[in-house]
Design a protein around this motif. Sequence first.
Motif, PDB file in Angstrom:
ATOM      1  N   ALA A  94       1.587   3.308 -12.023  1.00  0.00           N
ATOM      2  CA  ALA A  94       1.662   2.065 -12.514  1.00  0.00           C
ATOM      3  C   ALA A  94       2.306   0.861 -11.626  1.00  0.00           C
ATOM      4  CB  ALA A  94       2.576   2.117 -13.907  1.00  0.00           C
ATOM      5  N   VAL A  95       3.264   1.527 -11.010  1.00  0.00           N
ATOM      6  CA  VAL A  95       4.011   0.710  -9.764  1.00  0.00           C
ATOM      7  C   VAL A  95       2.898   0.238  -8.726  1.00  0.00           C
ATOM      8  CG1 VAL A  95       5.726   0.716  -8.039  1.00  0.00           C
ATOM      9  CG2 VAL A  95       6.224   1.684 -10.199  1.00  0.00           C
ATOM     10  N   LEU A  96       2.152   1.109  -8.303  1.00  0.00           N
ATOM     11  CA  LEU A  96       1.133   1.074  -7.396  1.00  0.00           C
ATOM     12  C   LEU A  96       0.121  -0.216  -7.950  1.00  0.00           C
ATOM     13  CD1 LEU A  96      -1.045   1.472  -4.648  1.00  0.00           C
ATOM     14  CD2 LEU A  96      -1.684   3.493  -6.281  1.00  0.00           C
ATOM     15  N   GLN A  97      -0.205   0.084  -9.440  1.00  0.00           N
ATOM     16  CA  GLN A  97      -1.353  -0.845  -9.738  1.00  0.00           C
ATOM     17  C   GLN A  97      -0.817  -2.126  -9.955  1.00  0.00           C
ATOM     18  OE1 GLN A  97      -4.041   1.099  -8.670  1.00  0.00           O
ATOM     19  NE2 GLN A  97      -4.914  -0.790 -10.148  1.00  0.00           N
ATOM     20  N   LEU A  98       0.555  -2.301 -10.172  1.00  0.00           N
ATOM     21  CA  LEU A  98       1.318  -3.748 -10.340  1.00  0.00           C
ATOM     22  C   LEU A  98       1.075  -4.511  -9.155  1.00  0.00           C
ATOM     23  CD1 LEU A  98       2.945  -5.629 -12.283  1.00  0.00           C
ATOM     24  CD2 LEU A  98       4.948  -4.468 -11.339  1.00  0.00           C
ATOM     25  N   TYR A  99       1.048  -3.820  -8.101  1.00  0.00           N
ATOM     26  CA  TYR A  99       1.160  -4.498  -6.670  1.00  0.00           C
ATOM     27  C   TYR A  99      -0.337  -4.777  -6.589  1.00  0.00           C
ATOM     28  CZ  TYR A  99       5.890  -4.108  -5.284  1.00  0.00           C
ATOM     29  OH  TYR A  99       7.253  -4.235  -5.381  1.00  0.00           O
ATOM     30  N   VAL A 100      -1.281  -3.897  -6.874  1.00  0.00           N
ATOM     31  CA  VAL A 100      -2.632  -4.232  -6.823  1.00  0.00           C
ATOM     32  C   VAL A 100      -3.089  -5.730  -7.693  1.00  0.00           C
ATOM     33  CG1 VAL A 100      -4.941  -3.407  -7.373  1.00  0.00           C
ATOM     34  CG2 VAL A 100      -3.413  -1.955  -6.511  1.00  0.00           C
ATOM     35  N   VAL A 101      -2.518  -5.581  -9.004  1.00  0.00           N
ATOM     36  CA  VAL A 101      -2.811  -6.713  -9.850  1.00  0.00           C
ATOM     37  C   VAL A 101      -2.167  -8.084  -9.079  1.00  0.00           C
ATOM     38  CG1 VAL A 101      -2.212  -7.821 -11.957  1.00  0.00           C
ATOM     39  CG2 VAL A 101      -2.733  -5.521 -11.907  1.00  0.00           C
ATOM     40  N   GLY A 102      -1.095  -7.887  -8.704  1.00  0.00           N
ATOM     41  CA  GLY A 102      -0.156  -8.736  -7.852  1.00  0.00           C
ATOM     42  C   GLY A 102      -1.129  -9.174  -6.625  1.00  0.00           C
TER      43      GLY A 102
END
Length: 212
Positions: A111-119
């Motif tokens: 989820a942390v990884l994907q938050l940066y992807v979304v960012g």
Amino acid sequence: MIFDFRFWRYLANQQELIDNLSASTMRDFKKRAWMVGFFGLLLYVLQELWGMNTQHITSVYALGGKDSFAIARLVSLAGIIIWAVLYLSFHFFGIAFLLNKITGIVLSKLAVLQLYVVGILLIEKALLFLIFMMLGITTPVSLFSFGPLAATVFDHPFLVFFFNQLSIFTALIIALHVRFIRSFTDMNARTILLIVIAIHIVMALITATVGI
């Protein structure tokens, strides 16, 4: 140990974030996730209000007069909000769930990884929106992608939309995926790279199909 999650701090310090996730308990992540989600929703709304990518149907909206035009714009705004929620949710929850099944990494770390992807995706959209506002024009393809180059080579819109999904930001996201996943699994880096590239290609094909 406990560490405070800071989106901008760890954006340029991914290794520090990986080390902290491996050895410490994270807090304040949900608050930052909601902030990124709110920024994404606001960005989509601003693009819609400015008229980005709706110029081809504005004339249709105006045919019925002021009342019909107002209703059509409100419906269009509602539609873009729904699309923004689906888009952000898919990249945040959907891809995290898929990677969890493939790699076995716990969802909280993905989820942390994907938050940066979304960012990163939102940063690309924000930069493109800013450029369009400054120039007073829009294009159906991203200036940061292979879309403009594909438009000069291929006549079929499907290929243009497909290559439009492959940009310098896509390369950055792939590199982020590989580095992050490699830190939490014993999988070979080449295998991880092939998996991540395959996911991006499938998403590009789906997006190009929807674009048609």
